[in-house]
Design an enzyme around this catalytic site. Structure first.
Site, PDB file in Angstrom:
ATOM      1  N   CYS A   1     -10.952   3.041  -0.023  1.00 20.63           N
ATOM      2  CA  CYS A   1      -9.473   3.647   0.093  1.00 20.63           C
ATOM      3  C   CYS A   1      -9.144   2.756   1.312  1.00 20.63           C
ATOM      4  O   CYS A   1      -9.926   2.649   2.444  1.00 20.63           O
ATOM      5  CB  CYS A   1      -9.544   5.264   0.418  1.00 20.63           C
ATOM      6  N   THR A   2      -8.015   2.373   1.387  1.00 17.45           N
ATOM      7  CA  THR A   2      -7.418   1.467   2.706  1.00 17.45           C
ATOM      8  C   THR A   2      -7.441   2.236   4.194  1.00 17.45           C
ATOM      9  O   THR A   2      -7.837   1.561   5.146  1.00 17.45           O
ATOM     10  CB  THR A   2      -5.910   1.303   2.263  1.00 17.45           C
ATOM     11  N   HIS A   3      -7.706   3.712   4.133  1.00 21.61           N
ATOM     12  CA  HIS A   3      -7.667   4.229   5.442  1.00 21.61           C
ATOM     13  C   HIS A   3      -9.177   4.155   5.896  1.00 21.61           C
ATOM     14  O   HIS A   3      -9.451   4.651   7.013  1.00 21.61           O
ATOM     15  CB  HIS A   3      -7.163   5.770   5.260  1.00 21.61           C
TER      16      HIS A   3
ATOM     17  N   CYS B   1      -3.552  -1.242  -1.971  1.00 22.07           N
ATOM     18  CA  CYS B   1      -4.150   0.369  -2.260  1.00 22.07           C
ATOM     19  C   CYS B   1      -5.118   0.397  -3.334  1.00 22.07           C
ATOM     20  O   CYS B   1      -4.803  -0.016  -4.480  1.00 22.07           O
ATOM     21  CB  CYS B   1      -2.797   1.142  -2.694  1.00 22.07           C
ATOM     22  N   ASN B   2      -6.033   1.255  -3.086  1.00 19.90           N
ATOM     23  CA  ASN B   2      -7.082   1.437  -4.107  1.00 19.90           C
ATOM     24  C   ASN B   2      -6.515   2.189  -5.181  1.00 19.90           C
ATOM     25  O   ASN B   2      -7.156   1.967  -6.484  1.00 19.90           O
ATOM     26  CB  ASN B   2      -8.194   2.144  -3.394  1.00 19.90           C
ATOM     27  N   THR B   3      -5.736   3.195  -5.025  1.00 19.38           N
ATOM     28  CA  THR B   3      -5.275   4.131  -6.128  1.00 19.38           C
ATOM     29  C   THR B   3      -4.567   3.322  -6.759  1.00 19.38           C
ATOM     30  O   THR B   3      -4.519   3.114  -8.349  1.00 19.38           O
ATOM     31  CB  THR B   3      -4.411   5.241  -5.348  1.00 19.38           C
TER      32      THR B   3
ATOM     33  N   ASP C   1       0.888  -1.179  -0.026  1.00 20.51           N
ATOM     34  CA  ASP C   1       0.093  -0.034   0.046  1.00 20.51           C
ATOM     35  C   ASP C   1       0.876   1.329   0.170  1.00 20.51           C
ATOM     36  O   ASP C   1       1.953   1.198   0.291  1.00 20.51           O
ATOM     37  CB  ASP C   1      -0.867  -0.012   1.339  1.00 20.51           C
ATOM     38  N   SER C   2       0.328   2.425  -0.028  1.00 18.78           N
ATOM     39  CA  SER C   2       1.141   3.517  -0.284  1.00 18.78           C
ATOM     40  C   SER C   2       1.540   3.925   1.179  1.00 18.78           C
ATOM     41  O   SER C   2       2.298   4.776   1.270  1.00 18.78           O
ATOM     42  CB  SER C   2       0.028   4.899  -0.624  1.00 18.78           C
TER      43      SER C   2
ATOM     44  N   TYR D   1      -0.467   8.327  -2.634  1.00 18.05           N
ATOM     45  CA  TYR D   1      -0.520   8.215  -3.970  1.00 18.05           C
ATOM     46  C   TYR D   1      -2.026   8.880  -4.626  1.00 18.05           C
ATOM     47  O   TYR D   1      -1.757   9.337  -5.869  1.00 18.05           O
ATOM     48  CB  TYR D   1      -0.909   6.600  -4.221  1.00 18.05           C
ATOM     49  N   GLY D   2      -2.690   9.196  -3.902  1.00 19.78           N
ATOM     50  CA  GLY D   2      -4.304   9.597  -4.223  1.00 19.78           C
ATOM     51  C   GLY D   2      -4.195  10.918  -4.922  1.00 19.78           C
ATOM     52  O   GLY D   2      -5.333  11.207  -5.457  1.00 19.78           O
TER      53      GLY D   2
ATOM     54  N   GLU E   1      -4.348   9.777   9.314  1.00 23.77           N
ATOM     55  CA  GLU E   1      -2.767   9.754   9.610  1.00 23.77           C
ATOM     56  C   GLU E   1      -2.444  10.576  10.931  1.00 23.77           C
ATOM     57  O   GLU E   1      -1.478  10.106  11.397  1.00 23.77           O
ATOM     58  CB  GLU E   1      -2.220  10.300   8.425  1.00 23.77           C
TER      59      GLU E   1
HETATM   60  N1  DGL Z   1      -3.822   3.958   0.245  1.00 21.51           N
HETATM   61  C1  DGL Z   1      -4.692   4.894  -0.732  1.00 21.51           C
HETATM   62  C2  DGL Z   1      -5.792   4.149  -1.324  1.00 21.51           C
HETATM   63  O1  DGL Z   1      -6.252   3.169  -0.722  1.00 21.51           O
HETATM   64  C3  DGL Z   1      -4.927   5.903   0.158  1.00 21.51           C
HETATM   65  C4  DGL Z   1      -3.721   6.839   0.596  1.00 21.51           C
HETATM   66  C5  DGL Z   1      -2.872   7.264  -0.378  1.00 21.51           C
HETATM   67  O2  DGL Z   1      -3.578   8.380  -0.992  1.00 21.51           O
HETATM   68  O3  DGL Z   1      -1.919   7.008  -1.149  1.00 21.51           O
HETATM   69  O4  DGL Z   1      -6.269   4.821  -2.416  1.00 21.51           O
END
Ligand code: DGL
Length: 253
Positions: free
Chosen positions: A178-180, A70-72, A7-8, A39-40, A146
């Site tokens: 999104c993972t968060h 990571c969804n992105t 993940d990011s 990453y988003g 975060e």
């Molecule tokens: N991990 C990213 C996601 O799931 C969220 C955090 C980011 O923007 O990198 O999209």
């Protein structure tokens, strides 16, 4: 069986934890690209380049299967990663969509980073099932998490600001793309009321059933490209225990 997950940042640990809960004996290797999160907000080319570096790092650790937590990254890099790696690669988008298709009566909301929503990956896949889709980028959710802010006044106001239009549209199912966001599930559920919430971390763990044999020593290695001050706290918050973190040695811009 050795599964790599990247993940990011720390958010993908929600996916790692769900996999651990379902498969206590597999060996897990996690890479969080904390030096380059988020990453988003980045361009598709950069997201793909970072994703390839993360995947290569994990491939060198001898993994049998890669989960792009990571969804992105899952929105932009799946084709490149599938072509590049000689092992099965699973992203978070498809499992989340499959789960939503099972639960919805027809109107699905999806929330994610700006890049994820802009890619249209979730929307296209959901629409291919004939569903009405309402998508919304929620860029302040990641920094809130975060900062360790997952409940209270500020969180409630930001949730209301982003999700009002989805609530008014009458979505019956909401994908946390999104993972968060699973860490904000309580606040999101309180605001949205009676909707089905799809948490991609759980969806990924169920998608792995059938693909994964629960065999191994049950080890977990956690690598991060930057071990910043809050890291240990975030790891503990998400994994529910203190864990050792290791430097990854990649992650330059
Ligand atoms: N991990 C990213 C996601 O799931 C969220 C955090 C980011 O923007 O990198 O999209």
């Amino acid at each position: 069986m050795r599964i790599g997950v990247f993940d990011s940042g720390v958010g993908g640990l929600t996916v790692l934890r769900a996999i651990r809960d379902s498969f206590p004996n597999v060996d897990l290797v996690y890479l969080g690209d904390t030096a380059r999160v988020p990453y988003g907000t980045r361009s598709p080319e950069t997201v793909v380049r970072y994703s390839v570096e993360c995947a290569d790092f994990l491939a060198e650790k001898g993994i049998d299967l890669l989960v792009v937590a990571c969804n992105t990254a899952s929105s932009y890099a799946m084709d490149v990663l599938k072509e590049r790696l000689r092992i099965p690669v699973l992203g978070v988008v498809e499992p989340g969509v499959k789960e939503a298709v099972k639960l919805t009566k027809g109107k699905v909301g999806v929330i994610g980073t700006q890049a994820t929503i802009r890619s249209g990956t979730y929307q296209r896949l959901l629409e291919s099932f004939g569903l009405e889709v309402f998508a919304k980028a929620c860029p302040l959710f990641v920094p809130l998490v975060e900062e360790g802010l997952t409940e209270g006044d500020v969180v409630e106001r930001v949730v209301e600001m982003y999700l009002s239009e989805l609530k008014e549209a009458g979505v019956d199912t909401l994908i946390l793309g999104c993972t968060h966001y699973p860490l904000l599930k309580g606040a999101i559920r309180n605001f949205m009321g009676d909707v089905q919430i799809v948490d991609s971390s759980e969806a990924v763990a169920s998608a792995l059933k059938g693909e994964v044999t629960d065999e191994g020593k049950g080890t977990t290695e956690l690598y991060f490209t930057d071990r910043y001050q809050n890291l240990e706290k975030m790891v503990e918050l998400i994994m529910g225990e203190r864990m050792r973190t290791l430097p990854a040695g990649i992650g330059s811009q």
